[in-house]
Motif scaffolding. Sequence first.
Motif, mmCIF file in Angstrom:
data_model
loop_
_atom_site.group_PDB
_atom_site.id
_atom_site.type_symbol
_atom_site.label_atom_id
_atom_site.label_comp_id
_atom_site.label_asym_id
_atom_site.label_seq_id
_atom_site.Cartn_x
_atom_site.Cartn_y
_atom_site.Cartn_z
ATOM 1 N N UNK A 224 -19.616 -6.178 0.736
ATOM 2 C CA UNK A 224 -18.543 -6.646 0.210
ATOM 3 C C UNK A 224 -17.192 -6.520 1.348
ATOM 4 N N UNK A 225 -17.384 -6.122 2.329
ATOM 5 C CA UNK A 225 -16.262 -5.746 3.318
ATOM 6 C C UNK A 225 -15.675 -7.168 3.490
ATOM 7 N N UNK A 226 -16.225 -8.132 3.827
ATOM 8 C CA UNK A 226 -15.509 -9.301 4.267
ATOM 9 C C UNK A 226 -14.465 -9.797 3.192
ATOM 10 N N UNK A 227 -14.857 -9.527 2.039
ATOM 11 C CA UNK A 227 -14.045 -10.193 0.904
ATOM 12 C C UNK A 227 -12.884 -9.098 0.380
ATOM 13 N N UNK A 228 -13.200 -8.004 0.950
ATOM 14 C CA UNK A 228 -12.635 -6.684 0.188
ATOM 15 C C UNK A 228 -10.870 -7.004 0.220
ATOM 16 N N UNK A 229 -10.489 -7.150 1.633
ATOM 17 C CA UNK A 229 -9.011 -7.162 1.641
ATOM 18 C C UNK A 229 -8.553 -8.489 0.773
ATOM 19 N N UNK A 230 -8.996 -9.633 0.688
ATOM 20 C CA UNK A 230 -8.473 -10.424 -0.071
ATOM 21 C C UNK A 230 -8.597 -10.283 -1.602
ATOM 22 N N UNK A 231 -9.702 -9.684 -1.961
ATOM 23 C CA UNK A 231 -9.832 -9.336 -3.434
ATOM 24 C C UNK A 231 -8.806 -8.334 -3.911
ATOM 25 N N UNK A 232 -8.442 -7.476 -3.023
ATOM 26 C CA UNK A 232 -7.603 -6.327 -3.771
ATOM 27 C C UNK A 232 -6.195 -6.239 -2.840
ATOM 28 N N UNK A 233 -5.957 -7.466 -2.209
ATOM 29 C CA UNK A 233 -4.440 -7.469 -1.663
ATOM 30 C C UNK A 233 -3.365 -7.332 -2.607
ATOM 31 N N UNK A 234 -3.542 -7.659 -3.855
ATOM 32 C CA UNK A 234 -2.394 -7.548 -5.008
ATOM 33 C C UNK A 234 -2.014 -5.877 -5.083
ATOM 34 N N UNK A 235 -2.828 -5.020 -4.725
ATOM 35 C CA UNK A 235 -2.769 -3.645 -4.860
ATOM 36 C C UNK A 235 -2.150 -2.934 -3.877
ATOM 37 N N UNK A 236 -1.570 -3.728 -2.787
ATOM 38 C CA UNK A 236 -0.999 -3.165 -1.823
ATOM 39 C C UNK A 236 0.415 -2.239 -1.957
ATOM 40 N N UNK A 237 1.297 -3.055 -2.810
ATOM 41 C CA UNK A 237 2.533 -2.219 -3.255
ATOM 42 C C UNK A 237 2.377 -1.088 -4.022
ATOM 43 N N UNK A 238 1.054 -1.098 -4.738
ATOM 44 C CA UNK A 238 0.759 0.492 -5.498
ATOM 45 C C UNK A 238 0.447 1.420 -4.507
ATOM 46 N N UNK A 239 -0.356 0.991 -3.302
ATOM 47 C CA UNK A 239 -0.688 2.067 -2.328
ATOM 48 C C UNK A 239 0.495 2.353 -1.647
ATOM 49 N N UNK A 240 1.390 1.488 -1.418
ATOM 50 C CA UNK A 240 2.785 2.121 -0.768
ATOM 51 C C UNK A 240 3.442 2.867 -1.761
ATOM 52 N N UNK A 241 3.412 2.720 -2.930
ATOM 53 C CA UNK A 241 4.240 3.676 -3.753
ATOM 54 C C UNK A 241 3.448 5.134 -3.839
ATOM 55 N N UNK A 242 2.155 5.025 -3.693
ATOM 56 C CA UNK A 242 1.407 6.157 -3.658
ATOM 57 C C UNK A 242 1.567 7.079 -2.512
ATOM 58 N N UNK A 243 1.663 6.325 -1.162
ATOM 59 C CA UNK A 243 2.011 7.044 -0.164
ATOM 60 C C UNK A 243 3.182 7.509 0.014
ATOM 61 N N UNK A 244 4.334 7.128 -0.778
ATOM 62 C CA UNK A 244 5.669 7.450 -0.952
ATOM 63 C C UNK A 244 5.851 8.947 -1.252
ATOM 64 N N UNK A 245 4.885 9.244 -2.236
ATOM 65 C CA UNK A 245 4.710 10.552 -2.969
ATOM 66 C C UNK A 245 4.444 11.575 -2.004
ATOM 67 N N UNK A 246 3.780 11.236 -0.949
ATOM 68 C CA UNK A 246 3.540 12.358 0.005
ATOM 69 C C UNK A 246 4.813 13.185 0.588
#
Length: 417
Positions: A224-246
């Motif tokens: 699944x590795x080759x398609x992983x980034x494109x499949x879940x790219x829409x989640x990047x803002x959520x990840x950024x918000x999660x990291x901000x809580x650190x």
Amino acid sequence: MAVVVVQPVPAETPPAVQRVLASAGLATRTLMISDDEDPFADLSGVDGLLILGGPRSAPSDTGLFADTPHSALIRDALAAEVPVLAFGAGARFLAKDRGRATHTGSGGTPGAEGTVRFTAAAGADPVFGGTARPSPGLRPALDTLELPAGAVVLACSEGYPEQAFRVGASAWGVRFLPPATTWAEESPSDLALDPWGEELLGRFAALVVARAEHTATRAFFTRRADAWEERFAYQTPAYEAGVSRMRLAPGGLALDLGCGTGRAMAALRAQVGPEGRVLGIDVTPAMLAAAARHGRTRDGQLLAADCTQLPLPRASVRGIFSAGLLDHLPDPHAALGEWARVTAPEGVLVLFHPSGRAERAARHGRTLDPDDLLAEDNLRTALEATGWQLEEYEDAAGHFLARAVPRAAVRPHRMTL
């Protein structure tokens, strides 16, 4: 747990092989190279591969292992670091398939081959290390072989140095043969392992069992590795918000544990700044390769490692971000304890997922489990037992987040009179 035995002619898996594997708790499934159809669509349920390459009179590796679904399965296993042990012509296929050979055989002289002996590298090898010396009378292969870049020679003989080798961390080729009938005959079902051969196969079986959990993870994510980034790219803002809580201060080391393609690494880099370090850690090399292709090395370093055995000093980490990992580990308490070991007293741990627990349960057609590790009371107990203090807990419709700090860093409030 199961090992797929790949062999060139229709026959049962050799009884000696079945017995050794069964003693380690491993079932066997046989895959005939001569079959027209491949019964395995992928590596699901495959914990190891044993390639029985056939008799000495077998054709070359290109003839014995042509481009068929069977060779594709073996290539998938090599890419996913499924443990592979190959004999005879199977070892030739293993060397050929890994590409870009740099180690060339010396062109030995027939009659000068002598006996098979271990190289110095064999002593530290996960399979060969600790075994007895090869049995007297084991017959070396009398042809040379080109090995891929980085291959390690484990056994040699006079004039024919490539008698056994390891490629990467999970694939072994053995070209010298047991005495008695075995490969000189017409069928691998005649294989009668000598004591050394049984010991080697037993050590391989033990390694398959020990790595089974990681093998399943790598097999699942590698394809699944080759398609992983494109499949879940829409989640990047959520990840950024999660990291901000650190709320990390500039400087220090931040980890993205179970980083996959490294979607949190840019946000971690922004927090620690140019004077800090970011390390993305994952157990699947294919995911790390995908992360590199998507430029994550601009934000930090990538490392293939087991998150329960981190190659980091005590108290060396300022922040750990881990998305969707903890509750999929075989021993989450051991993982939390290891993460506490490497975290500095002023450090922080954020467990994250871009969807809440109820949302994920509904997606998989089930209700919330009261024993779920990530339920608040269960997680609090697990954290406190492993050196953490839960500070923030959110299980919302759009995300899951838990923030914890080392318990030593928690200061009780002083009462004033």
